[in-house]
Enzyme design. Structure first.
Site, PDB file in Angstrom:
ATOM      1  N   MET A   1     167.410 -10.696  -2.277  1.00 19.43           N
ATOM      2  CA  MET A   1     167.650  -9.380  -2.862  1.00 19.43           C
ATOM      3  C   MET A   1     168.532  -8.507  -1.963  1.00 19.43           C
ATOM      4  SD  MET A   1     163.838  -8.546  -4.385  1.00 19.43           S
ATOM      5  CE  MET A   1     164.366  -7.009  -5.164  1.00 19.43           C
ATOM      6  N   HIS A   2     168.982  -7.402  -2.533  1.00 15.63           N
ATOM      7  CA  HIS A   2     169.591  -6.269  -1.830  1.00 15.63           C
ATOM      8  C   HIS A   2     171.016  -6.486  -1.348  1.00 15.63           C
ATOM      9  CE1 HIS A   2     165.468  -4.909  -1.833  1.00 15.63           C
ATOM     10  NE2 HIS A   2     165.102  -5.797  -0.941  1.00 15.63           N
TER      11      HIS A   2
ATOM     12  N   ASP B   1     164.266 -12.802  -5.536  1.00 15.83           N
ATOM     13  CA  ASP B   1     163.503 -13.950  -5.059  1.00 15.83           C
ATOM     14  C   ASP B   1     162.001 -13.734  -5.100  1.00 15.83           C
ATOM     15  OD1 ASP B   1     163.579 -12.084  -2.984  1.00 15.83           O
ATOM     16  OD2 ASP B   1     164.396 -13.470  -1.507  1.00 15.83           O
TER      17      ASP B   1
END
Length: 493
Positions: free
Chosen positions: A78-79, A237
């Protein structure tokens, strides 16, 4: 029919071929490099992810009739910021979830814009790993590149784009950008304006199981698949892993001991931790979840064994740690090797061994590393409990969960039973389940997870060991507050 689940991780991309009964028929993995161009920075080349797909998927499908592969789902780290120009080309290396360069931007968001404002618009506050601070950093430090941004994607969305040509994301992954109104599942106009962005630069929002498109014909031919193969939006995830461990619906919990460590609590209702120590995100099942994330979990043990001890035989390092030693000893470890996110949100925090003496052994320090990660996960669990949430047990997944010793330590530090699943394939398995729902094999994500995911083993806490770890945890809790001011001072050097 078969379904492909893709787990786009930080160190490798894993591909799963899953049949309609949920059995994993084959797995393939492709590694790629991680770059640290400056201290505290962490980047990858998105083209490396796609190259991994172009070689990994054909190997996965050797001997399989392409017409039997119905769908593809992607779960991913992520991110991360993937910025594309108007030709769909990557503008710069992706800035990853564990990158710590954005401390000034995080400080501006949390203290100048204000935590209350951020929480009102997004249900979260700013953390160094989130996407919005990365975009502010790019605007301030790479203005020419920032001006050329046509689309902003998250890492797994870049793979979906390469597969389908669609600019799309899902709500669970978008929740970690600090640009989504999580409660109402829309891009926050206020946050986009603060970050000098337009809504047309953002990907289209979908539920995780929703169809984004079918494979591009040239991609289908290159991968050895039918162009009728459907691709769903996928999930971040942790949300994908939660689907793969049946952490769906209301009140379920899953803990992941991967490169990072997470505690994930699913809910059918939107709720926010008033102190924002836990993230309030959308879930891949259509609901929401609270999540605590520590930046270094199993990676702490990898660092200790690989970099310090010079061995890859992790089991041998744990072998001398007998049951009678658990919860005892005077060595402690703060697992903040890359700063920390939940619940302390301190980019300056660092790893610390505490209590070393002349009789300290290698095994004592190995035990301290395993216990320190468990204690840090409990920090987030205690925040959830303070909100009145009852968490009677949890699933457990991730590379660290393969250690029987670490499972025992964690179950007794937390004081709850920990279940491991018969099919423990992390985000890739959850992504394959999402693909099944996308293709109509199941009506709902919760129905699919309940039908396919089975518990393999359970570690029960032992009352005497729980009591020993309770006493040790209370001592552990005193170390970070004692070091916090020193961390901030040393970070200025």
């Amino acid at each position: 029919m078969y379904y492909i689940g893709i787990d786009l991780g930080t160190s490798a991309c894993k591909f799963l071929l899953v049949d309609g009964a949920g059995t994993v028929s084959r797995t393939v993995s492709r590694d790629y490099p991680l770059y640290f161009p400056q201290p505290g920075w962490s980047e990858q080349n998105p083209q490396d992810w796609w190259t991994a797909c172009m070689s990994g998927i054909p190997q996965l499908l050797e001997g399989v009739d392409p017409a039997q592969v119905a769908g593809i789902g992607v779960g991913g780290q992520m991110h991360g910021l993937v910025a594309l120009d108007d030709q769909g080309q990557v503008l710069r290396p992706a800035i990853l979830w564990n990158d710590g360069r954005t401390a000034p931007q995080v400080d501006w968001l949390n203290h100048q814009v204000g935590r209350e404002v951020l929480s009102r618009h997004t249900a979260n506050i700013a953390f160094a790993g989130f996407t919005a601070p990365k975009l502010l950093w790019m605007a301030q430090n790479e203005p020419d590149l920032f001006a050329r941004i046509h689309k902003i994607l998250l890492p797994k969305d870049y793979l979906v784009y390469c597969l389908t040509g669609a600019y799309a994301t899902d709500y669970s992954d978008a929740s970690g950008t600090l640009l989504l109104d999580v409660e109402h599942k829309t891009w926050s106009r206020e946050m986009l304006e603060l970050c000098h962005l337009r809504e047309d630069q953002m990907p289209t929002l979908h539920e995780s199981w929703e169809r984004v498109g079918a494979l591009r014909e040239d991609v289908a031919q290159a991968l050895g698949l039918s162009p009728n193969t459907l691709v769903c939006a996928g999930a971040g995830d942790n949300a994908a892993a939660a689907v793969g461990t049946q952490t769906v619906g209301d009140g379920k919990c899953n803990i992941s001991l991967g490169t990072s460590g997470t505690i994930f609590i699913s809910s059918t209702q939107f709720r926010v931790d008033p102190n924002n120590a836990l993230h309030a995100f959308a879930h891949a099942d259509g609901g929401w979840h609270l999540m605590g994330c520590m930046l270094s979990a199993a990676s702490c043990n990898a660092w200790w064994c690989d970099n310090i001890l010079g061995t890859s035989d992790y089991a041998a390092q744990q072998a001398p740690i007998s049951q009678d030693k658990l919860g005892r000893g005077h060595v402690y470890f703060l697992p903040y090797l890359m700063g920390e996110r939940s619940p302390i949100n301190d980019t300056d925090a660092r790893g610390v061994f505490w209590g070393l003496t002349m009789d300290t052994t290698r095994a004592d320090m190995t035990q301290a590393v395993l216990e320190g990660v468990a204690f840090a996960i409990r920090d987030s669990l205690e925040v959830a409990r303070s909100l009145g949430l009852n968490i009677p047990r949890s699933g457990l997944c991730g590379g660290g969960s393969k250690s029987p010793l670490w499972r025992t330590i964690l179950a007794n530090v937390l004081g709850i039973p920990l279940d491991t699943m018969a099919t423990e394939q992390g985000p890739g398995y959850g992504a394959a389940i999402l693909a099944m729902v996308c293709c109509g094999a199941f009506d709902r994500v919760q129905q699919a997870a309940q039908a396919l995911v089975q518990v393999k083993d359970t570690v029960e806490p032992q009352p005497e060991l729980v009591a020993r770890y309770e006493a040790k945890y209370q001592k552990f809790r005193q170390i970070y507050p004692a070091c916090r001011g020193l961390f901030a001072t040393l970070a200025q050097d």
